[in-house]
Each structure stands twice: as C-alpha cells, then as structure tokens.
Scaffold this motif. Structure first.
Motif, short mmCIF file in Angstrom:
data_model
loop_
_atom_site.label_atom_id
_atom_site.label_comp_id
_atom_site.label_asym_id
_atom_site.label_seq_id
_atom_site.Cartn_x
_atom_site.Cartn_y
_atom_site.Cartn_z
N PHE A 6 0.85 -1.19 0.00
CA PHE A 6 0.00 0.00 0.00
C PHE A 6 0.89 1.23 0.00
O PHE A 6 1.70 1.42 0.91
CB PHE A 6 -0.91 0.00 1.22
N VAL A 7 0.77 2.07 -1.03
CA VAL A 7 1.47 3.34 -1.09
C VAL A 7 0.52 4.39 -0.55
O VAL A 7 -0.49 4.71 -1.18
CB VAL A 7 1.93 3.68 -2.53
N LEU A 8 0.83 4.91 0.62
CA LEU A 8 -0.02 5.89 1.31
C LEU A 8 0.39 7.29 0.88
O LEU A 8 1.53 7.70 1.09
CB LEU A 8 0.14 5.72 2.82
N ASP A 9 -0.53 8.03 0.30
CA ASP A 9 -0.22 9.34 -0.23
C ASP A 9 0.01 10.38 0.87
O ASP A 9 0.88 11.21 0.76
CB ASP A 9 -1.33 9.81 -1.17
N ASN A 10 -0.78 10.33 1.93
CA ASN A 10 -0.69 11.33 3.00
C ASN A 10 0.03 10.73 4.21
O ASN A 10 -0.55 9.94 4.96
CB ASN A 10 -2.09 11.79 3.40
N ALA A 83 -10.35 -2.34 2.87
CA ALA A 83 -11.52 -1.64 3.42
C ALA A 83 -11.11 -0.73 4.57
O ALA A 83 -11.59 0.42 4.67
CB ALA A 83 -12.57 -2.65 3.88
N ALA A 84 -10.22 -1.20 5.43
CA ALA A 84 -9.76 -0.39 6.56
C ALA A 84 -9.02 0.85 6.07
O ALA A 84 -9.23 1.96 6.59
CB ALA A 84 -8.86 -1.23 7.46
N ALA A 85 -8.16 0.68 5.07
CA ALA A 85 -7.41 1.82 4.53
C ALA A 85 -8.36 2.84 3.90
O ALA A 85 -8.21 4.05 4.10
CB ALA A 85 -6.38 1.35 3.50
N ILE A 88 -10.08 5.28 6.08
CA ILE A 88 -9.23 6.37 6.57
C ILE A 88 -8.89 7.36 5.46
O ILE A 88 -9.04 8.58 5.64
CB ILE A 88 -7.94 5.79 7.18
N VAL A 89 -8.43 6.88 4.32
CA VAL A 89 -7.94 7.77 3.27
C VAL A 89 -8.99 8.13 2.22
O VAL A 89 -8.78 9.04 1.44
CB VAL A 89 -6.70 7.18 2.56
N GLY A 90 -10.09 7.41 2.19
CA GLY A 90 -11.10 7.59 1.16
C GLY A 90 -10.93 6.56 0.06
O GLY A 90 -10.01 5.74 0.09
N ASP A 91 -11.82 6.60 -0.91
CA ASP A 91 -11.81 5.66 -2.02
C ASP A 91 -10.48 5.77 -2.77
O ASP A 91 -10.11 6.85 -3.23
CB ASP A 91 -12.98 5.98 -2.94
N LEU A 92 -9.76 4.67 -2.91
CA LEU A 92 -8.46 4.69 -3.58
C LEU A 92 -8.57 5.01 -5.07
O LEU A 92 -7.55 5.29 -5.70
CB LEU A 92 -7.72 3.37 -3.38
N ASP A 93 -9.78 4.97 -5.62
CA ASP A 93 -9.95 5.41 -7.00
C ASP A 93 -9.95 6.94 -7.10
O ASP A 93 -9.88 7.48 -8.20
CB ASP A 93 -11.25 4.86 -7.60
N GLY A 94 -10.03 7.63 -5.97
CA GLY A 94 -9.99 9.08 -5.95
C GLY A 94 -8.56 9.59 -5.96
O GLY A 94 -7.60 8.84 -5.72
N VAL A 99 -2.30 3.85 -3.42
CA VAL A 99 -2.38 2.73 -4.36
C VAL A 99 -2.17 1.45 -3.55
O VAL A 99 -1.26 1.39 -2.71
CB VAL A 99 -1.28 2.82 -5.45
N MET A 100 -3.00 0.45 -3.81
CA MET A 100 -2.85 -0.82 -3.10
C MET A 100 -2.84 -1.95 -4.11
O MET A 100 -3.59 -1.93 -5.09
CB MET A 100 -3.97 -1.02 -2.09
N ALA A 101 -1.99 -2.94 -3.86
CA ALA A 101 -1.91 -4.13 -4.71
C ALA A 101 -1.56 -5.32 -3.84
O ALA A 101 -1.00 -5.17 -2.75
CB ALA A 101 -0.85 -3.94 -5.79
#
Length: 124
Positions: A6-10, A83-85, A88-94, A99-101
C-alpha cells in the motif's frame, strides 16, 4: 499467502492506517519512506538546482509517501486491509489517496507461525 503493498499518499495518516490494519489482524508491517516519479517531477524543477550554485544540497523540500508491505494469510485479509485503509484515506480510485496491490506468494520462508495452519504446518 499474499504479499500486500500500500502506497499511502498522505504521511499524516500512517498511524491511523497501521492501527486499522492491526485491528484487522495484521501484526507485522514493513514501512518504507518513498517518493514517486510524478511527485518528484512536480517538486523538483529540472536544472534549477544548479542555477544559483546550490549544487545538490537539497534546496527544496520533497514530501514523499509511505509504502507499507505485509504478508497476510489470504485474499480475505487483503480485502479487510483495503476496506480499513479506505475508511481512513477515502476511495483509492480518488485522487491523492494511495495505491494498493497484492499478489500470491509461492515461496515464503521465515514467516511467523500465526500465518500457518495450526496442526498441519502448511502455510495458509
């Protein structure tokens, strides 16, 4: 078993994501400070670092990401972490979320016992 990335943007959301994953049953996460090409191009003007004798002294502040990696037992665990991520961060499509893989692991050694089936010794 699955490897999850998971690449966390914030970066400010790191502790909340880690707490949520822990609550979902993930006890081991590798945390890597990273920066992507798109962000680097946006924050570092090409050639400008040499214009005023600054050399490569780091005359800018580059804000990066955190890349989280964890081995989990199965795809259900990946989906629980996703789902947990997203809570917290919002829909990863936004935009500006992350990014998660995940992918199957065919060879794994040194994994803690709680990721193995009890009694059989087989990896889950």
């Amino acid at each position: 078993m699955q490897m999850m990335m998971f690449v966390l943007d914030n970066p400010d959301q790191l502790d909340a994501v880690l707490d949520a994953w822990y609550a979902a049953g993930v006890s081991g996460v590798t945390i890597i400070e990273t920066s992507g090409l798109h962000r680097r191009k946006r924050t570092r003007p090409i050639g400008a670092r040499y214009a005023f004798g600054l050399g490569q002294s780091g005359a800018h502040i580059e804000v990066g990401h955190y890349t989280l990696m964890a081995i989990v037992p199965d795809e259900d665990a990946v989906r629980a972490c996703l789902a947990a991520a997203e809570r917290i961060v919002g829909d990863l499509d936004g935009p500006n979320t992350g990014v998660m893989a995940s992918w199957d692991l065919s060879v794994v050694k040194g994994v803690p016992g709680h990721l193995r089936d009890e009694g059989t010794g087989d990896k889950r």
